[in-house]
Motif scaffolding. Structure first.
Motif, PDB file in Angstrom:
ATOM      1  N   PRO A 157       0.832  -1.207   0.000  1.00  0.00           N
ATOM      2  CA  PRO A 157       0.000   0.000   0.000  1.00  0.00           C
ATOM      3  C   PRO A 157       0.864   1.253   0.000  1.00  0.00           C
ATOM      4  CG  PRO A 157       0.050  -0.964   2.184  1.00  0.00           C
ATOM      5  CD  PRO A 157       0.762  -1.931   1.282  1.00  0.00           C
ATOM      6  N   THR A 158       0.450   2.249  -0.743  1.00  0.00           N
ATOM      7  CA  THR A 158       1.201   3.496  -0.830  1.00  0.00           C
ATOM      8  C   THR A 158       0.382   4.651  -0.272  1.00  0.00           C
ATOM      9  OG1 THR A 158       0.405   4.202  -3.005  1.00  0.00           O
ATOM     10  CG2 THR A 158       2.228   2.634  -2.979  1.00  0.00           C
ATOM     11  N   VAL A 159       1.079   5.610   0.303  1.00  0.00           N
ATOM     12  CA  VAL A 159       0.461   6.907   0.595  1.00  0.00           C
ATOM     13  C   VAL A 159       0.552   7.766  -0.662  1.00  0.00           C
ATOM     14  CG1 VAL A 159       0.549   8.976   2.034  1.00  0.00           C
ATOM     15  CG2 VAL A 159       1.021   6.726   3.037  1.00  0.00           C
ATOM     16  N   GLY A 160       1.726   7.761  -1.291  1.00  0.00           N
ATOM     17  CA  GLY A 160       1.948   8.444  -2.555  1.00  0.00           C
ATOM     18  C   GLY A 160       2.883   7.616  -3.416  1.00  0.00           C
ATOM     19  N   TRP A 161       3.032   7.998  -4.673  1.00  0.00           N
ATOM     20  CA  TRP A 161       3.878   7.246  -5.599  1.00  0.00           C
ATOM     21  C   TRP A 161       4.272   8.173  -6.736  1.00  0.00           C
ATOM     22  CZ3 TRP A 161       1.679   6.809 -10.522  1.00  0.00           C
ATOM     23  CH2 TRP A 161       0.307   7.101 -10.586  1.00  0.00           C
ATOM     24  N   ASP A 162       5.336   7.792  -7.439  1.00  0.00           N
ATOM     25  CA  ASP A 162       5.778   8.648  -8.542  1.00  0.00           C
ATOM     26  C   ASP A 162       6.000   7.843  -9.811  1.00  0.00           C
ATOM     27  OD1 ASP A 162       8.328   7.466  -8.384  1.00  0.00           O
ATOM     28  OD2 ASP A 162       9.208   9.140  -7.294  1.00  0.00           O
ATOM     29  N   ALA A 163       6.354   8.534 -10.887  1.00  0.00           N
ATOM     30  CA  ALA A 163       6.496   7.885 -12.187  1.00  0.00           C
ATOM     31  C   ALA A 163       7.665   6.913 -12.238  1.00  0.00           C
ATOM     32  CB  ALA A 163       6.652   8.949 -13.290  1.00  0.00           C
ATOM     33  N   GLY A 164       8.585   7.021 -11.302  1.00  0.00           N
ATOM     34  CA  GLY A 164       9.676   6.060 -11.215  1.00  0.00           C
ATOM     35  C   GLY A 164       9.294   4.807 -10.447  1.00  0.00           C
ATOM     36  N   ARG A 165       8.015   4.703 -10.049  1.00  0.00           N
ATOM     37  CA  ARG A 165       7.475   3.579  -9.284  1.00  0.00           C
ATOM     38  C   ARG A 165       8.077   3.516  -7.884  1.00  0.00           C
ATOM     39  NH1 ARG A 165       9.043   1.328 -13.896  1.00  0.00           N
ATOM     40  NH2 ARG A 165      10.475  -0.108 -12.860  1.00  0.00           N
ATOM     41  N   PHE A 166       8.497   4.661  -7.371  1.00  0.00           N
ATOM     42  CA  PHE A 166       8.932   4.732  -5.984  1.00  0.00           C
ATOM     43  C   PHE A 166       7.723   5.029  -5.108  1.00  0.00           C
ATOM     44  CE2 PHE A 166      13.024   5.491  -8.063  1.00  0.00           C
ATOM     45  CZ  PHE A 166      13.817   4.599  -7.348  1.00  0.00           C
ATOM     46  N   ARG A 167       7.736   4.458  -3.941  1.00  0.00           N
ATOM     47  CA  ARG A 167       6.584   4.469  -3.040  1.00  0.00           C
ATOM     48  C   ARG A 167       6.838   5.388  -1.852  1.00  0.00           C
ATOM     49  NH1 ARG A 167       6.227   1.567   1.733  1.00  0.00           N
ATOM     50  NH2 ARG A 167       4.102   1.112   2.464  1.00  0.00           N
ATOM     51  N   LEU A 168       5.887   6.263  -1.579  1.00  0.00           N
ATOM     52  CA  LEU A 168       5.883   7.020  -0.341  1.00  0.00           C
ATOM     53  C   LEU A 168       4.987   6.273   0.633  1.00  0.00           C
ATOM     54  CD1 LEU A 168       6.644   9.632   1.234  1.00  0.00           C
ATOM     55  CD2 LEU A 168       4.493  10.612   0.382  1.00  0.00           C
ATOM     56  N   GLY A 169       5.584   5.738   1.702  1.00  0.00           N
ATOM     57  CA  GLY A 169       4.815   5.015   2.700  1.00  0.00           C
ATOM     58  C   GLY A 169       4.720   5.815   3.981  1.00  0.00           C
ATOM     59  N   TYR A 170       4.756   5.113   5.107  1.00  0.00           N
ATOM     60  CA  TYR A 170       4.617   5.775   6.399  1.00  0.00           C
ATOM     61  C   TYR A 170       5.954   6.125   7.025  1.00  0.00           C
ATOM     62  CZ  TYR A 170      -0.184   4.190   5.961  1.00  0.00           C
ATOM     63  OH  TYR A 170      -1.456   3.966   5.509  1.00  0.00           O
ATOM     64  N   GLY A 171       7.047   5.779   6.365  1.00  0.00           N
ATOM     65  CA  GLY A 171       8.354   6.197   6.843  1.00  0.00           C
ATOM     66  C   GLY A 171       9.131   5.139   7.595  1.00  0.00           C
ATOM     67  N   GLY A 172       8.565   3.937   7.761  1.00  0.00           N
ATOM     68  CA  GLY A 172       9.268   2.891   8.502  1.00  0.00           C
ATOM     69  C   GLY A 172      10.279   2.117   7.680  1.00  0.00           C
ATOM     70  N   GLY A 173      10.147   2.149   6.364  1.00  0.00           N
ATOM     71  CA  GLY A 173      11.101   1.467   5.495  1.00  0.00           C
ATOM     72  C   GLY A 173      10.955  -0.044   5.448  1.00  0.00           C
ATOM     73  N   PHE A 174       9.840  -0.585   5.947  1.00  0.00           N
ATOM     74  CA  PHE A 174       9.714  -2.043   6.025  1.00  0.00           C
ATOM     75  C   PHE A 174       9.684  -2.704   4.650  1.00  0.00           C
ATOM     76  CE2 PHE A 174       8.072  -0.840  10.235  1.00  0.00           C
ATOM     77  CZ  PHE A 174       8.840  -1.679  11.022  1.00  0.00           C
ATOM     78  N   TYR A 175       8.941  -2.139   3.710  1.00  0.00           N
ATOM     79  CA  TYR A 175       8.867  -2.755   2.386  1.00  0.00           C
ATOM     80  C   TYR A 175      10.197  -2.627   1.646  1.00  0.00           C
ATOM     81  CZ  TYR A 175       3.918  -3.856   2.653  1.00  0.00           C
ATOM     82  OH  TYR A 175       2.702  -4.404   3.007  1.00  0.00           O
ATOM     83  N   ASP A 176      10.883  -1.514   1.806  1.00  0.00           N
ATOM     84  CA  ASP A 176      12.196  -1.373   1.158  1.00  0.00           C
ATOM     85  C   ASP A 176      13.162  -2.442   1.670  1.00  0.00           C
ATOM     86  OD1 ASP A 176      11.524   0.958  -0.350  1.00  0.00           O
ATOM     87  OD2 ASP A 176      11.722   2.153   1.460  1.00  0.00           O
ATOM     88  N   ARG A 177      13.231  -2.617   2.979  1.00  0.00           N
ATOM     89  CA  ARG A 177      14.119  -3.636   3.546  1.00  0.00           C
ATOM     90  C   ARG A 177      13.713  -5.035   3.090  1.00  0.00           C
ATOM     91  NH1 ARG A 177      14.092  -0.057   7.933  1.00  0.00           N
ATOM     92  NH2 ARG A 177      12.228  -1.020   8.812  1.00  0.00           N
ATOM     93  N   THR A 178      12.415  -5.265   3.024  1.00  0.00           N
ATOM     94  CA  THR A 178      11.931  -6.593   2.655  1.00  0.00           C
ATOM     95  C   THR A 178      12.269  -6.922   1.215  1.00  0.00           C
ATOM     96  OG1 THR A 178      10.133  -6.371   4.260  1.00  0.00           O
ATOM     97  CG2 THR A 178       9.882  -8.039   2.544  1.00  0.00           C
ATOM     98  N   LEU A 179      12.014  -6.004   0.301  1.00  0.00           N
ATOM     99  CA  LEU A 179      12.306  -6.261  -1.100  1.00  0.00           C
ATOM    100  C   LEU A 179      13.801  -6.415  -1.339  1.00  0.00           C
ATOM    101  CD1 LEU A 179       9.763  -3.842  -2.807  1.00  0.00           C
ATOM    102  CD2 LEU A 179       9.599  -6.328  -2.553  1.00  0.00           C
ATOM    103  N   ALA A 180      14.605  -5.708  -0.562  1.00  0.00           N
ATOM    104  CA  ALA A 180      16.052  -5.843  -0.700  1.00  0.00           C
ATOM    105  C   ALA A 180      16.541  -7.186  -0.180  1.00  0.00           C
ATOM    106  CB  ALA A 180      16.754  -4.714   0.047  1.00  0.00           C
ATOM    107  N   ALA A 181      15.812  -7.777   0.775  1.00  0.00           N
ATOM    108  CA  ALA A 181      16.286  -9.003   1.421  1.00  0.00           C
ATOM    109  C   ALA A 181      15.780 -10.276   0.761  1.00  0.00           C
ATOM    110  CB  ALA A 181      15.866  -9.002   2.897  1.00  0.00           C
ATOM    111  N   LEU A 182      14.591 -10.239   0.151  1.00  0.00           N
ATOM    112  CA  LEU A 182      13.989 -11.473  -0.352  1.00  0.00           C
ATOM    113  C   LEU A 182      14.685 -11.965  -1.615  1.00  0.00           C
ATOM    114  CD1 LEU A 182      10.151 -10.881   0.094  1.00  0.00           C
ATOM    115  CD2 LEU A 182      11.681 -12.266   1.500  1.00  0.00           C
TER     116      LEU A 182
END
Length: 221
Positions: A157-182
């Motif tokens: 889920p996103t709060v905001g998003w941009d044309a580069g498909r980067f996600r603005l979330g709630y600031g915890g970084g959980f999805y970024d860490r998860t995608l980097a680790a899986l």
């Protein structure tokens, strides 16, 4: 630019009116620029969250579910047998629980993300409409099991998003860490609203671009 009263979402994190929105170097590590970006994100996040209530919730959520059906049909053969990590909606996020139940009945294996500790990747636990649930971190419901699965598809889920498909979330970084680790990395789909589109979120080195954004209006590759 005032941290509390940004003029508009198109304003860069610093020198807003004097530079192009695409000037930002996503590999930059300058601490001042990073701090400016963080302040900008905080202000943009607050405005987007406040605006969520203005949408037609039922129509918007149904349209996003229809787009996800189309995505599964076009790219994943409908999805039976695949594991898809969805989410439990909070703070006005699109509510996909009816869609999750339908897909579960059709053979898609559904999972939910679970926060095990701060600054750690998410884990994914299997879910079904009759799954026993328990309050997790921040009292977000999570499956009451210790079983873990590795999803092939992740809905973020996103709060905001941009044309580069980067996600603005709630600031915890959980999805970024998860995608980097899986490994292998799942196909990552941002679930957002058309009104959440931003010229850029000013991505930092830790930000992971998603594979696709899905909104009520369609796919945003």
């Amino acid at each position: 630019m005032s941290d509390e009263n940004p003029k508009d979402y198109a304003s860069p994190a610093c020198l807003a009116a004097e530079v192009a929105p695409d000037y930002f170097d996503p590999l930059a590590t300058d601490p001042v620029a990073a701090a400016d970006a963080a302040r900008w994100r905080k202000a943009a996040r607050a405005q987007l969250l406040a605006a969520r209530g203005a949408r037609d919730v039922q129509a918007t959520d149904a349209a996003i579910a229809d787009q996800l059906d189309r995505l599964l049909a076009q790219q994943f053969g409908g999805g039976p047998g695949l594991i898809l990590a969805a989410y439990w909606p909070i703070r006005g996020e699109p509510d996909l629980r009816p869609w999750m139940a339908r897909q579960s009945a059709a053979g898609l294996r559904i999972a939910l993300p679970v926060v095990t500790a701060p600054d750690q990747p998410l884990v994914f636990r299997p879910w079904s409409p009759d799954a026993q649930m328990r309050p997790g971190r921040w009292n977000i419901p999570e499956p009451a099991t210790t079983a873990q699965v590795l999803p092939q598809i992740v809905l973020a889920p996103t709060v905001g998003w941009d044309a580069g498909r980067f996600r603005l979330g709630y600031g915890g970084g959980f999805y970024d860490r998860t995608l980097a680790a899986l490994r292998p990395r799942p196909y990552a789909v941002g679930i957002g609203l058309e009104s959440g589109r931003l010229p850029t979120i000013y991505p930092q080195p830790h930000d992971a671009a998603l594979d696709l954004i899905v909104t009520e209006a369609g796919f945003r590759p």
